[in-house]
Write a protein that holds these residues in place. Sequence first.
Motif, PDB file in Angstrom:
ATOM      1  N   ASP A 182      -0.083 -21.484  21.244  1.00  0.00           N
ATOM      2  CA  ASP A 182      -0.044 -22.944  21.174  1.00  0.00           C
ATOM      3  C   ASP A 182      -0.868 -23.603  22.272  1.00  0.00           C
ATOM      4  OD1 ASP A 182       1.711 -22.604  19.058  1.00  0.00           O
ATOM      5  OD2 ASP A 182       3.518 -22.919  20.259  1.00  0.00           O
ATOM      6  N   PHE A 183      -1.430 -22.792  23.182  1.00  0.00           N
ATOM      7  CA  PHE A 183      -2.140 -23.338  24.325  1.00  0.00           C
ATOM      8  C   PHE A 183      -3.534 -22.717  24.425  1.00  0.00           C
ATOM      9  CE2 PHE A 183       2.351 -23.720  25.263  1.00  0.00           C
ATOM     10  CZ  PHE A 183       2.461 -24.990  25.842  1.00  0.00           C
ATOM     11  N   PRO A 184      -4.478 -23.436  25.016  1.00  0.00           N
ATOM     12  CA  PRO A 184      -5.794 -22.824  25.288  1.00  0.00           C
ATOM     13  C   PRO A 184      -5.657 -21.707  26.317  1.00  0.00           C
ATOM     14  CG  PRO A 184      -5.616 -24.960  26.379  1.00  0.00           C
ATOM     15  CD  PRO A 184      -4.387 -24.821  25.502  1.00  0.00           C
ATOM     16  N   THR A 185      -6.567 -20.757  26.235  1.00  0.00           N
ATOM     17  CA  THR A 185      -6.517 -19.608  27.152  1.00  0.00           C
ATOM     18  C   THR A 185      -7.832 -19.477  27.917  1.00  0.00           C
ATOM     19  OG1 THR A 185      -7.235 -18.122  25.364  1.00  0.00           O
ATOM     20  CG2 THR A 185      -4.852 -18.340  25.749  1.00  0.00           C
ATOM     21  N   LEU A 186      -7.740 -18.767  29.036  1.00  0.00           N
ATOM     22  CA  LEU A 186      -8.871 -18.518  29.909  1.00  0.00           C
ATOM     23  C   LEU A 186      -9.042 -17.012  30.037  1.00  0.00           C
ATOM     24  CD1 LEU A 186      -7.645 -20.948  32.721  1.00  0.00           C
ATOM     25  CD2 LEU A 186      -9.128 -21.537  30.789  1.00  0.00           C
ATOM     26  N   ALA A 187     -10.274 -16.524  30.064  1.00  0.00           N
ATOM     27  CA  ALA A 187     -10.473 -15.072  30.078  1.00  0.00           C
ATOM     28  C   ALA A 187     -11.625 -14.675  30.985  1.00  0.00           C
ATOM     29  CB  ALA A 187     -10.731 -14.556  28.665  1.00  0.00           C
TER      30      ALA A 187
END
Length: 307
Positions: free
Chosen positions: A187-192
């Motif tokens: 449900d949330f943006p992610t960082l990688a």
Amino acid sequence: MHSFDDYYYFYLVVKHGGFSAASEASNITKSKLSRRILDLEAKYNVNLIQRSTRHFKVTPLGQELFDECQQIIQQVETANNVLLKQKSEPQGLIKLSCPSVMMRYQIRSLLNQFLKQYPKVQVEMELTSRRVDVLHDDIDLAIRTNFTANEDSSIVVRDVVRTTHCLVASPELLQGRNIQFATELNDFPTLALGVQKNQYQWLLHHIETQEQIVIPLTPRIKSNDVAGIYYSALDGLGIANLPYLTVEDDITTGRLVHILPDWCSNIGTVQLVYASRKGQRLVMEKLIEHLVQGIRDFATNSKGYHL
């Protein structure tokens, strides 16, 4: 060129004023000293020393040669003292590679302690999360966290401690929501981390049951360095997978929220990587042992490390 030893033997004999005295001082037999100097004279058809049973005198040519030999021996002794000093006092340049966030939170204080203790040591740092090649990138020592088995037998890889990662996000992003299940992460943006991967995912490990869950990602932000992910998480741009030690203070102060605290999002090994132990400089030996001990000391006081 004639053997350097012959010039050294000649230097000893003249310095000590005779064959017997030179033999006693150097523990080289009198017969050997005499024979080698005779060979030297014969090779160049010269007379360097006038000898008799009661008489020892250096010829003018012999004195000239002695003066030259003396300068050479002094230079050799100076060079030898450089090596001896190096063995007693670490000094010289070390080219170091380390991720910037690891340097800030884990390595900086240890490295500063070392540099203050040994003021003649210089360091050249490459701060990057890129997996450097210590052989081809001209790096003396690489500090990294590795999540796969090492397969390169041409380098030395020293495992120091195991380290855990966790999922974190800013309160601004979560807006008071308490994530209880892994499926809610979508449900949330992610960082990688990493900018050239075909697929992105998180592998979650339950701390008690050892259950594993794979979470596929479509990252909003990708970075080639952990620092890019860390600051993006602080700025509320997405959920990040970061080393626990890096975000421990942020979790304590509330700048970041620890998501799914019963799970760790990755388990890696902090490693020191270098080319070879053979002929290793004292400064490298000392720095490696200092870092190993310091990092393991950290491990006894932080949940982010495991010995």
